[in-house]
Design a protein around this motif. Structure first.
Motif, PDB file in Angstrom:
ATOM      1  N   GLU A 249     -33.591 -19.627  44.125  1.00 36.04           N
ATOM      2  CA  GLU A 249     -34.331 -20.757  43.585  1.00 36.04           C
ATOM      3  C   GLU A 249     -33.443 -22.002  43.633  1.00 36.04           C
ATOM      4  O   GLU A 249     -32.236 -21.916  43.429  1.00 36.04           O
ATOM      5  N   GLU A 250     -34.055 -23.149  43.915  1.00 31.61           N
ATOM      6  CA  GLU A 250     -33.327 -24.433  43.854  1.00 31.61           C
ATOM      7  C   GLU A 250     -33.336 -24.906  42.415  1.00 31.61           C
ATOM      8  O   GLU A 250     -34.273 -25.569  41.977  1.00 31.61           O
ATOM      9  N   ARG A 251     -32.315 -24.565  41.682  1.00 33.45           N
ATOM     10  CA  ARG A 251     -32.313 -24.901  40.251  1.00 33.45           C
ATOM     11  C   ARG A 251     -31.923 -26.350  40.027  1.00 33.45           C
ATOM     12  O   ARG A 251     -31.203 -26.959  40.822  1.00 33.45           O
ATOM     13  N   ARG A 258     -28.878 -30.835  41.427  1.00 25.36           N
ATOM     14  CA  ARG A 258     -29.727 -29.693  41.758  1.00 25.36           C
ATOM     15  C   ARG A 258     -29.189 -28.959  42.985  1.00 25.36           C
ATOM     16  O   ARG A 258     -28.374 -29.505  43.750  1.00 25.36           O
ATOM     17  N   ASP A 259     -29.662 -27.725  43.152  1.00 26.40           N
ATOM     18  CA  ASP A 259     -29.281 -26.935  44.321  1.00 26.40           C
ATOM     19  C   ASP A 259     -30.048 -27.447  45.534  1.00 26.40           C
ATOM     20  O   ASP A 259     -31.127 -28.016  45.397  1.00 26.40           O
ATOM     21  N   VAL A 260     -29.500 -27.189  46.697  1.00 23.01           N
ATOM     22  CA  VAL A 260     -30.203 -27.547  47.931  1.00 23.01           C
ATOM     23  C   VAL A 260     -30.133 -26.365  48.883  1.00 23.01           C
ATOM     24  O   VAL A 260     -29.057 -25.805  49.108  1.00 23.01           O
ATOM     25  N   PHE A 261     -31.310 -25.968  49.433  1.00 23.76           N
ATOM     26  CA  PHE A 261     -31.306 -24.935  50.468  1.00 23.76           C
ATOM     27  C   PHE A 261     -30.904 -25.580  51.778  1.00 23.76           C
ATOM     28  O   PHE A 261     -31.604 -26.454  52.302  1.00 23.76           O
ATOM     29  N   GLU A 343     -43.116 -22.220  44.912  1.00 19.44           N
ATOM     30  CA  GLU A 343     -42.663 -23.152  43.888  1.00 19.44           C
ATOM     31  C   GLU A 343     -42.734 -22.456  42.540  1.00 19.44           C
ATOM     32  O   GLU A 343     -43.657 -21.695  42.276  1.00 19.44           O
ATOM     33  N   SER A 344     -41.791 -22.729  41.694  1.00 18.08           N
ATOM     34  CA  SER A 344     -41.827 -22.140  40.357  1.00 18.08           C
ATOM     35  C   SER A 344     -42.662 -23.035  39.438  1.00 18.08           C
ATOM     36  O   SER A 344     -42.979 -24.165  39.805  1.00 18.08           O
ATOM     37  N   LYS A 349     -38.086 -25.209  44.133  1.00 17.53           N
ATOM     38  CA  LYS A 349     -38.363 -24.432  45.347  1.00 17.53           C
ATOM     39  C   LYS A 349     -37.850 -22.999  45.188  1.00 17.53           C
ATOM     40  O   LYS A 349     -36.734 -22.787  44.691  1.00 17.53           O
ATOM     41  N   ILE A 350     -38.671 -22.038  45.588  1.00 20.26           N
ATOM     42  CA  ILE A 350     -38.246 -20.637  45.546  1.00 20.26           C
ATOM     43  C   ILE A 350     -38.376 -20.054  46.941  1.00 20.26           C
ATOM     44  O   ILE A 350     -39.364 -20.310  47.641  1.00 20.26           O
ATOM     45  N   VAL A 351     -37.383 -19.316  47.378  1.00 24.63           N
ATOM     46  CA  VAL A 351     -37.447 -18.614  48.661  1.00 24.63           C
ATOM     47  C   VAL A 351     -37.373 -17.129  48.384  1.00 24.63           C
ATOM     48  O   VAL A 351     -36.536 -16.680  47.589  1.00 24.63           O
TER      49      VAL A 351
END
Lengths: 608, 348
Positions: A249-251, A258-261, A343-344, A349-351
């Protein structure tokens, strides 16, 4: 019987709420009320003559079971009611409302005399079982011939069937369960039960009909080991697919970070090396149908540093970031089955990546029949080396005959016999509990087997596949339904020669997920002491664990260090430079440090 | 022959203690499981604690066993006559008022205590209500009356407290036998045909002075009593015997030598020491070995306060530090004389 209490107290869910003059008639009254619908059907009431008390239970969590009501020696379920039921004019709830059927809990059963069948009814009878199978639960009722097995084995068989691989959901390829096991070519058991057929579980089968020979095989099926036929395995026997989900998850973090994929930059902290990210596409996520091995990154992710100060640090131009990618753990591998981006609820974003891997039965995989007879594959034998019968039939699995008598699982033998007869005559065999007698059944199956030119009792002349010589004894061969259980070696196998150590003690880590070693514990230590194997003990506990070279001051007995710049050994307490290198356990050095921390100064005196 | 004999001798450096501990400990784990389905034949094992609880009792060196009993064997002149043995039993067999009467009834206005003796219990003894009454009178120093099976003791006071206390005292009076000897019954040895006495307590010191008792054969399962009466050597033997009996009852095959070693370890200091914090383990020489067992900080602080030196000779402390242990293959070490070393001339 001597009555303890003169007053008959009434307990409602365990609390006294009052008393009645005569408990027995009171209970009768409430029961009649329940049958006529005045009192709720969920109320259970019992009179305990020994305590002279009435217990009324209405709370949640009681186990209850329906029975047919019998009054004055006559079942309330009359034949025309059965007819109406068969014509679907009335249903179960109608009978429940009419007081023909009622639910009893464990306590009220104490007040009841339940007849097993209609002909057993006497004047004292209060209830009647619908069917004898209803004394078992659902899972046990899917086992054929349970009444021929010992009770513990029935329970074991039931719990094994819960661990079996099968077709647990038909939309398994659209699901994202954290783990999924799908059996190739699942089959409906040849020997099944009325509950199995009516419950619809037949559309979710969880095993296959194996041809099972009861024989030894060169000692390879000792002690609950089983031997599989490689030909059968190659043809798809017991083959299954293992699905596992990896998700990330992009927390968002406080402070707007924030996190980035994405594919992590080489400058990121904890970068795993270029080759690990080779399979990622531009968006930092692996593509479907790519094969992945251990160490391969599935989801590339950059995360902000753990501590805020680090990011503010040098000029703030380039933010220092951390690699937080999801990768396949050691020993895992597979093919990317599907990737889902979603998406949560908090709009991050959730993968989810589903990895599939084929699991062909191999040494160490677990199989079980429905009678609590589990076994681990010890050998997969080429078909040409397996024993064969006069008709050229080669068993799929060889079970050691020693597994049967001590465990009293005669249902297994009956199932094999019934399965064989069913397979030959092209009919399903019925193994519902308490239907028919064993000798009648054996002669019935024997007749069928004879018709098809087989031995009456399921035994056949067999030949050794390696030498071609006939066996002295006839071998019992039949068809039994086997489940492949999800305990597979490939998910459990772990080895370590070198690997990570704990920071505090410098001792090897524990557990599979940390590539840990197996603990050489105190009792194991005692064994080596008992043998007097002092050097082996030292190797296990020191050299293969947390050996550390430590400099000890010859003058004051304190632990010192080597000053690499001045190229001298230094003792920080006495300032001397006469130090001796000693190999000791790092944990012992730690102990000395901790003793120092409680204001005790231990000195080490060395002897040469 | 001599060589063969030597082959069975224990080698120097053999860790006999660890081997003994494992040899007793491993079957001990099975004992717990077996305890639950122990049907039990009508033997002493029914009345006496057996199995794991008894093993714990012995190893912990409990001051008194939970089910003490003693065997009293008799001298040759009486042992074969049931009448004579029964006569001795009558002298030993401890009967209290509470064994005969369930409760007392106090009358505070009259200052009397009444006790109704159970006739069924009374019948099993050779006592009479009158005899019991006179004994009570003598022991309490009061007048007594008997009416059938009811004994009335007339107290000298009408003080409520004193009567209540007197009632308790009355119930605990020993009206027959030796106080503290426990119940005694006659048993017959089926092998030799002799009669012996089994008592339900371990106070053999009270029984020893009785005439006709064979002092060399008296036995009790109370190790501490044996230690008090006969000394350590006897206590050591009794401990080993009790251990052996226990293992045999449980059908566990342990070599006697392991049990003897345990008994020796517990008694070699001259007293009886338990295995644990307050006994063998708590008295180890090494600071580290004690600290590694229990109460770590206490041992370390005390060692610091008294300036203790750990000689590093034991197993635990050497493993702790990462040294080779001084047992088994670590027993030997190589010593070279420096002068001899100098004699070796390098090859040219």
């Amino acid at each position: 019987m001597a009555q303890i209490n003169k007053k008959c107290y009434v307990y409602l869910n365990g609390r006294i709420i009052g008393y009645v003059a005569d408990g027995e008639t009171f209970v009768k009254e409430i029961r009649n009320g329940r049958r006529t619908g005045i009192v709720s059907g969920e109320v259970n009431i019992v009179y305990l003559p020994r305590l002279n008390a009435v217990h009324v239970n209405t709370d949640a969590g009681r186990v209850r079971k329906p029975y047919v009501v019998v009054e004055n020696g006559v079942s309330k379920l009359t034949s025309d009611m059965v007819e109406k039921l068969n014509n679907k004019e009335v249903d179960f709830n109608y009978l429940l409302r009419r007081g023909v059927i009622e639910y009893l809990d464990v306590e009220e059963e104490e007040n009841s005399a339940v007849a097993m069948s209609e002909k057993d009814i006497t004047q004292a009878t209060t209830h009647l079982e619908f069917d004898l199978t209803s004394i078992f639960g659902f899972t046990v009722n899917t086992v054929p011939f349970p009444e021929y097995n010992s009770a513990p084995r029935i329970g074991m068989g039931a719990s094994f069937s819960k661990q079996s691989e099968g077709l647990y959901q038909t939309n398994f390829n659209r699901r994202f369960d954290s783990r999924g096991y799908i059996l190739y070519y699942p089959q409906v058991p040849i020997v099944n039960t009325s509950v199995y057929r009516t419950s619809g579980i037949a559309s979710h089968p969880s095993g296959q009909n194996f041809i099972v020979a009861l024989s030894s095989y060169y000692g390879y099926n000792m002690q609950d080991a089983v031997v599989l036929n490689k030909g059968a395995v190659d043809r798809g026997l017991g083959r299954s697919m293992f699905y596992k989900i990896y998700s990330d998850e992009e927390r968002r973090y406080p402070g707007g970070q924030r996190d980035v994929f994405k594919i992590p930059a080489a400058t990121a902290e904890g970068y795993l090396g270029e080759h690990a990210y080779a399979k990622l596409s531009e968006d930092g996520i692996i593509e479907p149908e790519m094969s992945a091995d251990e160490g391969d990154v599935l989801i590339g992710k950059m995360a902000p540093p753990r501590f805020l100060e680090e990011s503010i640090g040098a000029g703030g131009l380039e933010e220092k970031r951390r690699d937080d990618s999801t990768y396949l753990k050691p020993g895992e591998s597979g093919i990317i089955d599907e990737v889902v981006l979603t998406e949560s609820p908090s709009a991050t974003k959730i993968v989810k990546v589903r990895v599939r891997s084929l699991r062909v039965p191999e040494n160490g995989d677990k199989f079980a029949s429905r009678h609590g007879q589990k076994g681990v594959v010890a050998l997969v034998v080429p078909q040409e080396d397996m024993p064969f019968s006069e008709n050229g039939i080669v068993p799929d699995l060889i079970l050691n005959p020693h597994s049967i008598p001590s465990r009293l699982t005669f249902g297994h033998l009956l199932e094999e016999l019934a399965g064989k007869a069913g397979a030959l005559s092209g009919k399903m065999a019925d193994g519902t509990a308490f239907t028919g007698k064993s000798d009648e059944r054996i002669s019935e199956y024997g007749k069928l087997l004879k018709e098809h030119g087989f031995g009456e009792f399921g035994t056949e002349q067999m030949y050794d596949g390696i030498t071609g010589e006939p066996f002295h004894a006839n071998i019992f061969v039949g068809v039994a339904y086997y489940n492949r259980l999800y305990h597979m070696v490939s998910n459990k196998l772990q080895v370590r020669a070198r690997g990570p150590v704990q920071i505090l003690t410098h001792q090897p880590t524990e557990g599979k997920s940390r590539q840990g070693g197996l603990r050489f514990g105190e009792m194991e230590r005692d064994v080596l002491v008992g043998y007097g194997a002092s050097l082996l003990l030292k190797e296990r506990l020191l050299e293969q664990s947390d050996m550390a070279p430590v400099l000890v001051c010859n003058k004051c007995g304190n632990i010192g260090y080597h000053d690499y710049i001045k190229r001298v050994d230094v003792c920080p307490i006495c300032g001397g430079s006469d130090l001796q290198e000693v190999k000791m356990s790092y944990a012992f050095k730690l102990l000395i440090d901790e003793i120092k921390s409680i204001h005790i100064f231990p000195r080490i005196r060395l002897k040469s | 022959m001599a060589e063969e004999k030597n082959a069975f001798k224990i080698t120097p450096g053999e860790p006999v203690g660890v081997i003994a501990a494992q040899s007793i400990g491993e079957p001990g784990t099975q004992m717990i499981l077996r305890l639950f389905h122990f049907a039990g034949v009508a033997t002493e094992s029914v009345i006496a604690t057996a199995g794991l609880p008894r093993l714990v009792e012995l190893v912990d060196a409990k001051k008194k066993p939970s089910t003490p009993f003693s065997y009293v064997y008799l001298e040759d002149k009486v042992k074969n006559s049931f009448e004579k043995v029964a006569e001795i039993v009558k002298r030993i067999d401890e009967i209290k008022v509470r064994d005969l009467a369930k409760r007392t009834v106090e009358n505070f206005s009259k200052g009397t205590i009444k006790a109704r003796l159970d006739p069924q219990v009374l019948d099993t003894t050779e006592l009479t209500a009158k005899g019991v009454a006179s004994k009570i009178g003598k022991l309490l120093g009061v007048e007594t009356e008997t009416e059938g099976n009811v004994i009335t003791a007339k107290m000298h006071t009408k003080n409520l407290k004193e009567i209540r206390a007197g009632s308790v005292k009355l119930m605990n009076l020993t009206v027959n036998g030796i106080e503290g000897a426990g119940k005694a019954v006659v048993r017959q040895d089926l092998k030799t045909g002799e009669f012996y006495i089994l008592t339900a307590d371990s106070n053999i010191d009270l029984i020893l002075p009785i005439e006709g008792v064979d002092r060399s054969r008296i036995y009790t399962n109370d190790i501490f009593k044996i230690y008090q009466v006969f000394g350590v050597e006897a206590a050591r033997n009794a401990l080993a015997m009790e251990l052996k009996k226990l293992m045999e009852e449980q059908r566990i095959d342990v070599n006697d030598r392991h049990l003897l070693l345990l008994a020796d370890a517990m008694t070699f200091s001259g007293g009886i020491k338990n295995v644990g914090r307050h006994g063998l383990s708590g008295e180890k020489l090494s600071v580290f070995a004690r600290a590694a067992y229990e109460e770590t900080v206490k041992h370390l602080v005390n060692a610091a306060a008294f300036g203790e030196v750990d000689p590093m000779k034991g197993v635990t402390e050497n493993i702790l530090a990462g040294k080779q242990i001084l047992l088994g293959t670590g027993t030997v070490s190589l010593a070279i004389n420096k002068d001899d070393l100098a004699k070796i001339k390098p090859k040219k």
